[in-house]
Design a protein around this motif. Structure first.
Motif, PDB file in Angstrom:
ATOM      1  N   THR A  88       0.857  -1.181   0.000  1.00  0.00           N
ATOM      2  CA  THR A  88       0.000   0.000   0.000  1.00  0.00           C
ATOM      3  C   THR A  88       0.894   1.232   0.000  1.00  0.00           C
ATOM      4  O   THR A  88       1.785   1.353   0.845  1.00  0.00           O
ATOM      5  N   SER A  89       0.660   2.137  -0.952  1.00  0.00           N
ATOM      6  CA  SER A  89       1.519   3.304  -1.144  1.00  0.00           C
ATOM      7  C   SER A  89       0.683   4.551  -1.378  1.00  0.00           C
ATOM      8  O   SER A  89      -0.444   4.478  -1.887  1.00  0.00           O
ATOM      9  N   ASN A  90       1.264   5.710  -1.074  1.00  0.00           N
ATOM     10  CA  ASN A  90       0.594   6.957  -1.437  1.00  0.00           C
ATOM     11  C   ASN A  90       0.823   7.280  -2.910  1.00  0.00           C
ATOM     12  O   ASN A  90       0.226   8.206  -3.445  1.00  0.00           O
ATOM     13  N   GLY A  91       1.700   6.547  -3.567  1.00  0.00           N
ATOM     14  CA  GLY A  91       1.892   6.677  -5.008  1.00  0.00           C
ATOM     15  C   GLY A  91       2.804   7.793  -5.461  1.00  0.00           C
ATOM     16  O   GLY A  91       3.196   7.837  -6.628  1.00  0.00           O
ATOM     17  N   MET A  92       3.159   8.688  -4.580  1.00  0.00           N
ATOM     18  CA  MET A  92       3.935   9.856  -4.993  1.00  0.00           C
ATOM     19  C   MET A  92       5.381   9.534  -5.362  1.00  0.00           C
ATOM     20  O   MET A  92       6.011  10.283  -6.102  1.00  0.00           O
ATOM     21  N   MET A 108      -0.226  -7.295  -5.789  1.00  0.00           N
ATOM     22  CA  MET A 108      -1.233  -6.237  -5.889  1.00  0.00           C
ATOM     23  C   MET A 108      -0.711  -4.999  -5.187  1.00  0.00           C
ATOM     24  O   MET A 108      -0.231  -5.073  -4.054  1.00  0.00           O
ATOM     25  N   LEU A 109      -0.830  -3.870  -5.873  1.00  0.00           N
ATOM     26  CA  LEU A 109      -0.450  -2.585  -5.310  1.00  0.00           C
ATOM     27  C   LEU A 109      -1.718  -1.793  -5.042  1.00  0.00           C
ATOM     28  O   LEU A 109      -2.563  -1.647  -5.925  1.00  0.00           O
ATOM     29  N   ALA A 110      -1.853  -1.282  -3.827  1.00  0.00           N
ATOM     30  CA  ALA A 110      -2.970  -0.404  -3.469  1.00  0.00           C
ATOM     31  C   ALA A 110      -2.428   1.013  -3.369  1.00  0.00           C
ATOM     32  O   ALA A 110      -1.449   1.267  -2.653  1.00  0.00           O
ATOM     33  N   ILE A 111      -3.044   1.921  -4.107  1.00  0.00           N
ATOM     34  CA  ILE A 111      -2.616   3.317  -4.130  1.00  0.00           C
ATOM     35  C   ILE A 111      -3.711   4.167  -3.504  1.00  0.00           C
ATOM     36  O   ILE A 111      -4.875   4.076  -3.900  1.00  0.00           O
ATOM     37  N   PRO A 117      -8.667  16.226  -6.664  1.00  0.00           N
ATOM     38  CA  PRO A 117      -7.316  16.765  -6.440  1.00  0.00           C
ATOM     39  C   PRO A 117      -7.196  17.728  -5.258  1.00  0.00           C
ATOM     40  O   PRO A 117      -6.283  17.587  -4.440  1.00  0.00           O
ATOM     41  N   GLU A 118      -8.108  18.667  -5.156  1.00  0.00           N
ATOM     42  CA  GLU A 118      -7.971  19.658  -4.076  1.00  0.00           C
ATOM     43  C   GLU A 118      -8.152  19.042  -2.686  1.00  0.00           C
ATOM     44  O   GLU A 118      -7.422  19.376  -1.750  1.00  0.00           O
ATOM     45  N   GLU A 119      -9.100  18.118  -2.540  1.00  0.00           N
ATOM     46  CA  GLU A 119      -9.296  17.460  -1.242  1.00  0.00           C
ATOM     47  C   GLU A 119      -8.138  16.514  -0.936  1.00  0.00           C
ATOM     48  O   GLU A 119      -7.653  16.441   0.187  1.00  0.00           O
ATOM     49  N   HIS A 120      -7.724  15.772  -1.942  1.00  0.00           N
ATOM     50  CA  HIS A 120      -6.597  14.848  -1.775  1.00  0.00           C
ATOM     51  C   HIS A 120      -5.361  15.614  -1.308  1.00  0.00           C
ATOM     52  O   HIS A 120      -4.698  15.221  -0.345  1.00  0.00           O
ATOM     53  N   ASP A 121      -5.041  16.721  -1.983  1.00  0.00           N
ATOM     54  CA  ASP A 121      -3.870  17.520  -1.623  1.00  0.00           C
ATOM     55  C   ASP A 121      -3.992  18.093  -0.216  1.00  0.00           C
ATOM     56  O   ASP A 121      -3.012  18.152   0.521  1.00  0.00           O
ATOM     57  N   ARG A 122      -5.190  18.522   0.151  1.00  0.00           N
ATOM     58  CA  ARG A 122      -5.394  19.080   1.496  1.00  0.00           C
ATOM     59  C   ARG A 122      -5.165  17.996   2.565  1.00  0.00           C
ATOM     60  O   ARG A 122      -4.491  18.232   3.561  1.00  0.00           O
ATOM     61  N   ILE A 123      -5.715  16.804   2.347  1.00  0.00           N
ATOM     62  CA  ILE A 123      -5.513  15.704   3.294  1.00  0.00           C
ATOM     63  C   ILE A 123      -4.030  15.332   3.376  1.00  0.00           C
ATOM     64  O   ILE A 123      -3.510  15.036   4.447  1.00  0.00           O
ATOM     65  N   ARG A 124      -3.350  15.373   2.251  1.00  0.00           N
ATOM     66  CA  ARG A 124      -1.927  15.022   2.200  1.00  0.00           C
ATOM     67  C   ARG A 124      -1.037  16.128   2.763  1.00  0.00           C
ATOM     68  O   ARG A 124       0.130  15.906   3.065  1.00  0.00           O
ATOM     69  N   GLY A 125      -1.581  17.349   2.819  1.00  0.00           N
ATOM     70  CA  GLY A 125      -0.759  18.468   3.275  1.00  0.00           C
ATOM     71  C   GLY A 125       0.296  18.847   2.266  1.00  0.00           C
ATOM     72  O   GLY A 125       1.340  19.409   2.610  1.00  0.00           O
ATOM     73  N   ARG A 126       0.045  18.549   1.003  1.00  0.00           N
ATOM     74  CA  ARG A 126       1.032  18.817  -0.043  1.00  0.00           C
ATOM     75  C   ARG A 126       0.326  19.169  -1.345  1.00  0.00           C
ATOM     76  O   ARG A 126      -0.373  18.339  -1.924  1.00  0.00           O
ATOM     77  N   GLU A 127       0.510  20.399  -1.791  1.00  0.00           N
ATOM     78  CA  GLU A 127      -0.043  20.809  -3.078  1.00  0.00           C
ATOM     79  C   GLU A 127       0.625  20.003  -4.184  1.00  0.00           C
ATOM     80  O   GLU A 127       1.833  19.785  -4.176  1.00  0.00           O
ATOM     81  N   GLY A 128      -0.172  19.509  -5.110  1.00  0.00           N
ATOM     82  CA  GLY A 128       0.348  18.715  -6.219  1.00  0.00           C
ATOM     83  C   GLY A 128       0.466  17.228  -5.932  1.00  0.00           C
ATOM     84  O   GLY A 128       0.904  16.465  -6.802  1.00  0.00           O
ATOM     85  N   PHE A 130      -1.857  14.920  -5.610  1.00  0.00           N
ATOM     86  CA  PHE A 130      -2.731  14.152  -6.495  1.00  0.00           C
ATOM     87  C   PHE A 130      -2.091  14.016  -7.877  1.00  0.00           C
ATOM     88  O   PHE A 130      -1.987  12.909  -8.416  1.00  0.00           O
ATOM     89  N   ASP A 131      -1.635  15.135  -8.436  1.00  0.00           N
ATOM     90  CA  ASP A 131      -1.056  15.111  -9.783  1.00  0.00           C
ATOM     91  C   ASP A 131       0.204  14.247  -9.833  1.00  0.00           C
ATOM     92  O   ASP A 131       0.424  13.525 -10.809  1.00  0.00           O
ATOM     93  N   ARG A 132       0.993  14.293  -8.802  1.00  0.00           N
ATOM     94  CA  ARG A 132       2.218  13.486  -8.775  1.00  0.00           C
ATOM     95  C   ARG A 132       1.890  11.994  -8.724  1.00  0.00           C
ATOM     96  O   ARG A 132       2.517  11.182  -9.406  1.00  0.00           O
ATOM     97  N   THR A 133       0.894  11.636  -7.921  1.00  0.00           N
ATOM     98  CA  THR A 133       0.482  10.233  -7.841  1.00  0.00           C
ATOM     99  C   THR A 133      -0.040   9.757  -9.194  1.00  0.00           C
ATOM    100  O   THR A 133       0.355   8.697  -9.689  1.00  0.00           O
ATOM    101  N   VAL A 134      -0.913  10.538  -9.792  1.00  0.00           N
ATOM    102  CA  VAL A 134      -1.487  10.165 -11.092  1.00  0.00           C
ATOM    103  C   VAL A 134      -0.394  10.055 -12.156  1.00  0.00           C
ATOM    104  O   VAL A 134      -0.420   9.143 -12.991  1.00  0.00           O
ATOM    105  N   ALA A 135       0.586  10.948 -12.120  1.00  0.00           N
ATOM    106  CA  ALA A 135       1.681  10.898 -13.099  1.00  0.00           C
ATOM    107  C   ALA A 135       2.471   9.593 -12.986  1.00  0.00           C
ATOM    108  O   ALA A 135       2.993   9.091 -13.987  1.00  0.00           O
TER     109      ALA A 135
END
Length: 162
Positions: A88-92, A108-111, A117-128, A130-135
């Motif tokens: 299980t990874s945050n994917g970043m 199996m990898l769980a991401i 994006p905006e809620e994900h980034d807020r929960i993560r405390g890191r702008e971007g 979501f985009d980094r994980t998706v990339a």
């Protein structure tokens, strides 16, 4: 050892509390300033003992397991024992340099994706975040490792569940 459900028990391992981010909902209190981790030798011994007791799946989480130095050894041992392996990874951090050395050892990898994006980034405390994980999904896809997404429902993202 048979369990009442007919499913072999899962050994859940958190080898490190070190993580590249500090998520608002983290139940392990992991983060970038945390350096605690378990020695891989200890975990290999535990894995052997757990297998002897009937455990047939190794689930590795964290912190962020992709930055744990002993991850490859741990997954290799799980495979040697015939265990199903999951991570299980945050994917970043799933860059080719980090993911390719372990990809063939993961069933199996769980991401974690926890909202738009905006809620994900807020929960993560890191702008971007979501985009980094998706990339990084292209790296995972090209490895052929099956993967899926996990969504931790919190008061911060309940409106994003659908």
């Amino acid at each position: 050892m048979a369990s009442p459900t007919g499913i072999a028990p899962v050994l859940q391992v958190h080898p490190t509390r070190r993580c590249n981010i500090a998520c608002a909902h983290c139940y392990t209190s992991s983060g970038p300033t945390i350096t605690e981790e378990l020695p891989v030798e200890l975990l290999l011994d535990c894995l052997d003992e757990a297998h002897a007791l009937g455990y047939r799946q190794l689930a590795v989480s964290g912190g962020e397991p992709i930055i744990y130095g002993g991850l490859r050894q741990l997954l290799e041992r799980g495979r040697q024992l015939g265990m199903v392996t999951t991570v299980t990874s945050n994917g970043m951090l799933l860059s080719p340099a980090r993911w390719k050395p372990v990809a063939g050892l993961v069933d199996m990898l769980a991401i974690s994706i926890d909202g738009r994006p905006e809620e994900h980034d807020r929960i993560r405390g890191r702008e971007g975040a979501f985009d980094r994980t998706v990339a990084n999904l292209a790296t995972v896809r090209s490895s052929g490792t099956p993967f899926g997404f996990i969504f931790t429902l919190t008061q911060h993202n309940v409106d994003n569940l659908d």
